[in-house]
Scaffold this active site. Sequence first.
Site, PDB file in Angstrom:
ATOM      1  N   HIS B  97       0.860  -1.190   0.000  1.00 17.79           N
ATOM      2  CA  HIS B  97       0.000   0.000   0.000  1.00 17.79           C
ATOM      3  C   HIS B  97       0.896   1.238   0.000  1.00 17.79           C
ATOM      4  CE1 HIS B  97      -2.968   2.963   0.923  1.00 17.79           C
ATOM      5  NE2 HIS B  97      -2.523   3.189   2.141  1.00 17.79           N
ATOM      6  N   HIS B  99       1.141   5.792  -0.984  1.00 14.46           N
ATOM      7  CA  HIS B  99       0.473   7.045  -1.341  1.00 14.46           C
ATOM      8  C   HIS B  99       1.234   7.695  -2.509  1.00 14.46           C
ATOM      9  CE1 HIS B  99      -2.484   7.779   2.088  1.00 14.46           C
ATOM     10  NE2 HIS B  99      -1.961   6.598   2.332  1.00 14.46           N
ATOM     11  N   ASP B 122       0.936  -5.144 -20.942  1.00 12.74           N
ATOM     12  CA  ASP B 122       1.953  -6.131 -20.548  1.00 12.74           C
ATOM     13  C   ASP B 122       1.650  -6.701 -19.158  1.00 12.74           C
ATOM     14  OD1 ASP B 122       3.570  -6.108 -22.805  1.00 12.74           O
ATOM     15  OD2 ASP B 122       4.882  -4.511 -22.063  1.00 12.74           O
TER      16      ASP B 122
END
Lengths: 233, 233, 233, 233
Positions: B97, B99, B122
Amino acid sequence: MSSKYKSLKEECYEANMQLNALDLVVYTFGNVSAVDRGNGVFAIKPSGVPYETLKPENIIILDYDNNIVEGTMRPSSDTKTHSFLYKNWEDIGGIAHTHAKFSCAWAQAQKDVPIFGTTHADHLTTDIPCAPPMSDDLIEGNYEHNTGIQILNCFKDKNLSHKEVEMILIGNHGPFTWGKNAAKAVYNSKVLEVVAEMAYLTLQINPEAQRLKDSLIKKHYERKHGKNAYYGQ
Amino acid sequence: MSSKYKSLKEECYEANMQLNALDLVVYTFGNVSAVDRGNGVFAIKPSGVPYETLKPENIIILDYDNNIVEGTMRPSSDTKTHSFLYKNWEDIGGIAHTHAKFSCAWAQAQKDVPIFGTTHADHLTTDIPCAPPMSDDLIEGNYEHNTGIQILNCFKDKNLSHKEVEMILIGNHGPFTWGKNAAKAVYNSKVLEVVAEMAYLTLQINPEAQRLKDSLIKKHYERKHGKNAYYGQ
Amino acid sequence: MSSKYKSLKEECYEANMQLNALDLVVYTFGNVSAVDRGNGVFAIKPSGVPYETLKPENIIILDYDNNIVEGTMRPSSDTKTHSFLYKNWEDIGGIAHTHAKFSCAWAQAQKDVPIFGTTHADHLTTDIPCAPPMSDDLIEGNYEHNTGIQILNCFKDKNLSHKEVEMILIGNHGPFTWGKNAAKAVYNSKVLEVVAEMAYLTLQINPEAQRLKDSLIKKHYERKHGKNAYYGQ
Amino acid sequence: MSSKYKSLKEECYEANMQLNALDLVVYTFGNVSAVDRGNGVFAIKPSGVPYETLKPENIIILDYDNNIVEGTMRPSSDTKTHSFLYKNWEDIGGIAHTHAKFSCAWAQAQKDVPIFGTTHADHLTTDIPCAPPMSDDLIEGNYEHNTGIQILNCFKDKNLSHKEVEMILIGNHGPFTWGKNAAKAVYNSKVLEVVAEMAYLTLQINPEAQRLKDSLIKKHYERKHGKNAYYGQ
């Protein structure tokens, strides 16, 4: 590594590493090849090998029909585009392919990069061409070979010379560039990326920006490439 | 550090440090986890610890019900999203995760990232999904657990497979990515960021840019992931 | 350097060097100060000294009325804005001012930075305020002192608390940020720059992008700053 | 290198290397010169020599009529623009030319850079002028010499002083900057690039952004350059 292609492999290796150093690739999204016209072979990066671990001895040697002459790894998946261009353009010495962001953005926008300034005109006198995406039957056939056909057709349609325009965008894909050797092909990839970024910014500032006028295109190109050129040593 | 989870912690540590090296985070705005399916536990970054001081022995080990098995620090505040996904998707090995700015910008714009080119194809054959922001009751409840529910619901609504699409944007928040291990999850975070930037630039250059056509999506995905794939070694 | 303000100067020096390391300044376009409430003085960067040659002993010590207590160089030209804020906000410990590009662009556009996502809400619950440019008589008078007045007036007009919103843009100028110490003020300058860039990109992708909804603003802010906060160690 | 121009060459060399360090050039797309008024000569970079291999002893010394006084290499192709400016503006000590991207984008857009904020006003009180592209006969004639004429004409038409405005954009080409010495000319190239980027971002955020008002322009310029200036040491 005792090989008759040692220096060819080293040229190819150095050019691939430059692609990385010039910030033109992330991961393995690019490849450079170098040709040895005397021996009828070219050297290319192995497929999917990270730059951190790539070594000169990993470079693959192939003939123009894509037969491996030397090397134990699988060559770049774009190999057949390289061999097609070497076969058809007998005076080029190196080819580079990247997924550099501004070049790819123009390719994805399916737009030629307009000639807006002297940075562009120092290198070529026309817009940078963007070939249309291939027809479905070419895609489903011998794809990478057909990418080469697409490049040649685009140059024919637009009446361009590959000796004067050493770069192209493939619509929805990205750039191919070439030159007298592998280092020059990489140089052209960087020039294309810089010019593509400047053209993008220019249109953001002034959507009505005009192309460079003919006299200025001619002047800048000639002072660098004409018979009375006075740029460089 | 003599722990049966030593190598799991090291995998998790290395993947978190990659997040930083790949310019996907500032300060502590991101986290990566790695799972050990045999022991039914996963490793995750401690909350709010800067990368400069992070050590492998700081990594926290938890079971899928968020009980701490090993470790003295508080785990990432997003831990319950990770555990929820590990519980529901039994074949994934790592989650990341971030930002990162272009990924977050698309999430804040609440838009799927359109598939405009082969760099995208791709890696996956669809637009990159953006889940809508959660309903108020889900936000006010078990928020991070419910973020996992939001991800699963989005995949169900759009009829996507998490084995083919290893990334998602959470509306107004940012990206989650996953893969066979933690390193692959981080790789997918970088790919998402690169593709998100290219798509942004593409629309700036041509607001009418068209999605990649089906034949080309299929070709690029298959040559890398199909049963006759010829990309990589 | 045997001075009772040795550690204050070092705190101030380190924070100024961080400004440079975090890519928030070019040349000398920025300054950070740190306060010592017990002694009623603050430390600030000397004016126009490049970061490459700056040393802890060059830092100037002043009282809140701008009298130099220690130091042989001229203090930052923005010193009176710093002293004004220290005098009026007795609970802040550091102040930073930069000309970082995305922060300045929003200031030049004279727009508050809208709260579009959780990266923003992790740090504050409102838009980042942009104070209007000062009236001509304030500019022609005690300019830097009056910049402080402009900041306080903006917070009063918008009913904001400087303890919850630790950053502001001055219209046509740039950002000021503050915090419990100089390092936190610099942290807030970086957060502001990141959030300003994301907001810019968000509006480029979707000019109709909506502000984050209240429940999500509250959730993210509370998990990091509320009484049951569970972010960090 | 025993030459009476040793220190002039070193000043010129250092300034050219700064151009590279400040990220204002790729490859050899730029050049800096430094003048020695006492001896009536100036030093300039040799044409097309990469920064990695450039040495102080490669720098060329010429008089104001472009005769080579010392040096074995061919001087920059833009040399005649430099000599023209040294001849006409007797109080400048250095000149820089780059193809930096934001500066070039404004030049290609053929737009003056509007004065939007204090970063700009700290350095000059007017928009940054963009000279129109030259007429065809000037281009086809003594091009680089005529570029100098174009610069002087633009300053005359706009009623600007080269002592107050130390920078210009040449339409469709790029920036020239100057100053009391070569280092200041390079400094001005960096300031121009930063201000050009901020102005671009400002208009992206707010296409209706207003110019800085006169009182604020005056205040910021005076505090740095007026007779009661209090910026710097």
